[in-house]
Scaffold this active site. Structure first.
Site, PDB file in Angstrom:
ATOM      1  N   ASP A  86      38.097  31.240  -8.630  1.00  0.00           N
ATOM      2  CA  ASP A  86      36.843  31.982  -8.784  1.00  0.00           C
ATOM      3  C   ASP A  86      35.861  31.729  -7.644  1.00  0.00           C
ATOM      4  O   ASP A  86      35.292  32.662  -7.090  1.00  0.00           O
ATOM      5  CB  ASP A  86      36.169  31.654 -10.122  1.00  0.00           C
ATOM      6  CG  ASP A  86      36.939  32.278 -11.274  1.00  0.00           C
ATOM      7  OD1 ASP A  86      37.746  33.203 -11.035  1.00  0.00           O
ATOM      8  OD2 ASP A  86      36.748  31.832 -12.416  1.00  0.00           O
ATOM      9  N   ARG A  97      25.302  19.070 -13.452  1.00  0.00           N
ATOM     10  CA  ARG A  97      24.745  20.281 -12.850  1.00  0.00           C
ATOM     11  C   ARG A  97      23.462  20.062 -12.053  1.00  0.00           C
ATOM     12  O   ARG A  97      23.332  20.560 -10.938  1.00  0.00           O
ATOM     13  CB  ARG A  97      24.562  21.391 -13.911  1.00  0.00           C
ATOM     14  CG  ARG A  97      25.902  21.897 -14.480  1.00  0.00           C
ATOM     15  CD  ARG A  97      26.845  22.318 -13.384  1.00  0.00           C
ATOM     16  NE  ARG A  97      28.163  22.764 -13.783  1.00  0.00           N
ATOM     17  CZ  ARG A  97      29.267  22.005 -13.769  1.00  0.00           C
ATOM     18  NH1 ARG A  97      29.206  20.718 -13.471  1.00  0.00           N
ATOM     19  NH2 ARG A  97      30.442  22.513 -14.061  1.00  0.00           N
ATOM     20  N   ASP A 148      25.842  26.505 -17.916  1.00  0.00           N
ATOM     21  CA  ASP A 148      25.734  25.956 -16.564  1.00  0.00           C
ATOM     22  C   ASP A 148      24.817  26.777 -15.658  1.00  0.00           C
ATOM     23  O   ASP A 148      24.088  26.223 -14.833  1.00  0.00           O
ATOM     24  CB  ASP A 148      27.121  25.822 -15.932  1.00  0.00           C
ATOM     25  CG  ASP A 148      27.914  24.679 -16.553  1.00  0.00           C
ATOM     26  OD1 ASP A 148      27.283  23.760 -17.107  1.00  0.00           O
ATOM     27  OD2 ASP A 148      29.150  24.705 -16.487  1.00  0.00           O
ATOM     28  N   SER A 166      39.947  26.744 -19.025  1.00  0.00           N
ATOM     29  CA  SER A 166      38.891  26.543 -18.042  1.00  0.00           C
ATOM     30  C   SER A 166      38.464  25.080 -18.150  1.00  0.00           C
ATOM     31  O   SER A 166      38.087  24.618 -19.222  1.00  0.00           O
ATOM     32  CB  SER A 166      37.732  27.489 -18.350  1.00  0.00           C
ATOM     33  OG  SER A 166      36.567  26.991 -17.745  1.00  0.00           O
TER      34      SER A 166
END
Ligand code: ARG
Length: 399
Positions: free
Chosen positions: A16, A96, A125, A178
């Site tokens: 991605d 993050r 996120d 994922s």
């Protein structure tokens, strides 16, 4: 639409974010700088860096942020005993704001006014990245390719796009999940896990043994703390990174650290989340036990609600906020005496506290014992009950 000059992209090396480089160059930016942040995910980040350059990034950096991650993000989380919704130790969430900070630093150094992340519109996120950038540099522009690229959400279309643009698609069978990984834990979503009634298959796990495969003999470990920070394992002084890695392997071996959780996302969705966090859950348990030993009852009970707020603010992307800084000031004070030793037994998926010790222990054997050396004043109990129970008595007498 005119393109921006330079974008700094949070890059993982996966399909991605590799597609995102091409997509940004085609649609949004003249130049893309890719940044992979090392937070102990133990992936081949140099290979990722080369891939970013091959796909079209003008520069690609690997930033080793492991020490900062442990000391400035994970330890404050640990001092707050932070579990979101009583379970999730927030490995993805706590990473993050640091990734956002690293990207902001690179944007500053390279004169870029735009940053980009690969998050979709449905997750937490995106919120965490963007709120961190609001705090660190409100002037930064943000592009989120995966929120915009429509049909590329379809895995097959994404692979077609990759092949058309010479983006290497890994030849090994793509994991059906994922996955997000760092040294504080691993988050697994998608595929069969989206059916909340189906037990997660073994291939969803990578850091922990199943209960069945865990050794038949327990392991005993001792974790030493100083002012709320773990500093030793089994009597051996260790820096944070080493200690977490060591605990990941020993607790993981014994099947400790798996979670299967129905979670409330910030964006209103309930999702089924599978986590592995052997070191995190072991350290959180040990730290909380030390607080039981050292903190007064009223402080402990009050801090529980602070801890819960702290977990929520990490989850909700409010790391860089007045709220977090203020709670930190309180929590830091509570850790002044958080020095001691916790003994744990790891066995077949269980992490059990079996011993605790501290120079600041409030456990007083003379007060607690039922033996002959009892020092508790037994004659004070009736008077205490009389006054403590006065309200109850008055109420029920007044019928
Ligand atoms: N639900 C967790 C969180 O919001 C895990 C997210 C996993 N992220 C990922 N990119 N796979 O923190």
């Amino acid at each position: 639409m005119s393109k921006v000059k330079k974008v700094v992209l949070a890059y993982s090396g996966g399909l991605d974010t590799s597609i995102a480089i091409r997509w940004l160059l085609e649609n949004k930016a003249e130049e893309v700088i890719a940044v992979a942040v090392d937070m102990g995910q133990k992936e081949d980040l140099e290979a990722a860096r080369q891939k970013a350059l091959k796909v079209g990034a003008s520069h690609a950096y690997i930033i080793d942020a492991r020490k900062e991650f442990v000391e400035d993000f994970v330890w404050p989380l640990l001092k707050a005993n932070a579990h979101y919704e009583f379970e999730y130790p927030l490995a993805t969430a706590i990473a993050r704001p640091l990734i956002a900070k690293v990207l902001n630093d690179i944007a500053e150094k390279t004169g870029a006014d735009t940053v980009a992340h690969g998050c979709t519109a449905k997750g937490n996120d995106q919120v965490r990245f963007e709120l961190a950038w609001y705090a660190l540099n409100p002037k930064l522009n943000v592009i989120a390719p995966a929120r915009e690229w429509g049909e590329l959400c379809d895995r097959n279309k994404a692979i077609d796009y990759a092949q058309k643009h010479n983006i290497p698609v890994s030849s090994t069978k793509k994991s059906p999940y994922s996955i997000d990984l760092n040294l504080w834990g691993r988050s697994v979503e998608c595929g069969i896990l989206e059916d909340p009634m189906i037990e997660p298959p073994e291939d969803a796990y990578a850091l922990t043994n199943s209960i069945e495969k865990a050794p038949d003999q327990p392991a005993y470990i001792e974790i030493g703390f100083e002012k709320g920070i773990p500093i030793s394992l089994n009597g051996q002084k260790m820096d944070g990174l080493e200690l977490i890695e060591e605990l990941n392997s020993i607790a993981g071996l014994h099947g400790v650290g798996r979670l299967d959780q129905m979670e409330n996302r910030l964006v209103g969705i309930k999702s089924r989340e599978v986590y592995e966090a052997p070191a995190a859950l072991t350290l959180l348990k040990a730290h909380r036990e030390l607080e039981f030993l050292v903190n007064s009852k009223d402080l402990m009970h009050f801090k529980q609600s602070i801890d819960q707020k702290y977990a929520e603010l990490i989850y909700n992307g409010l790391w860089f906020s007045q709220f977090r800084m203020s709670l930190d000031a309180f929590i830091e004070k509570t850790q002044e005496r958080m020095t001691g030793l916790i003994k744990l037994k790891l066995f077949k998926g269980n992490c059990i506290v079996v011993g605790r010790q501290s120079p600041y222990s409030l456990y007083n054997h003379g007060l607690a014992t039922y033996d002959a050396d009892d020092q508790f004043d037994h004659t004070a109990a009736p008077g205490f009950i009389k006054i403590f129970g006065l309200g109850v008595k008055t109420f029920f007498e007044n019928k």
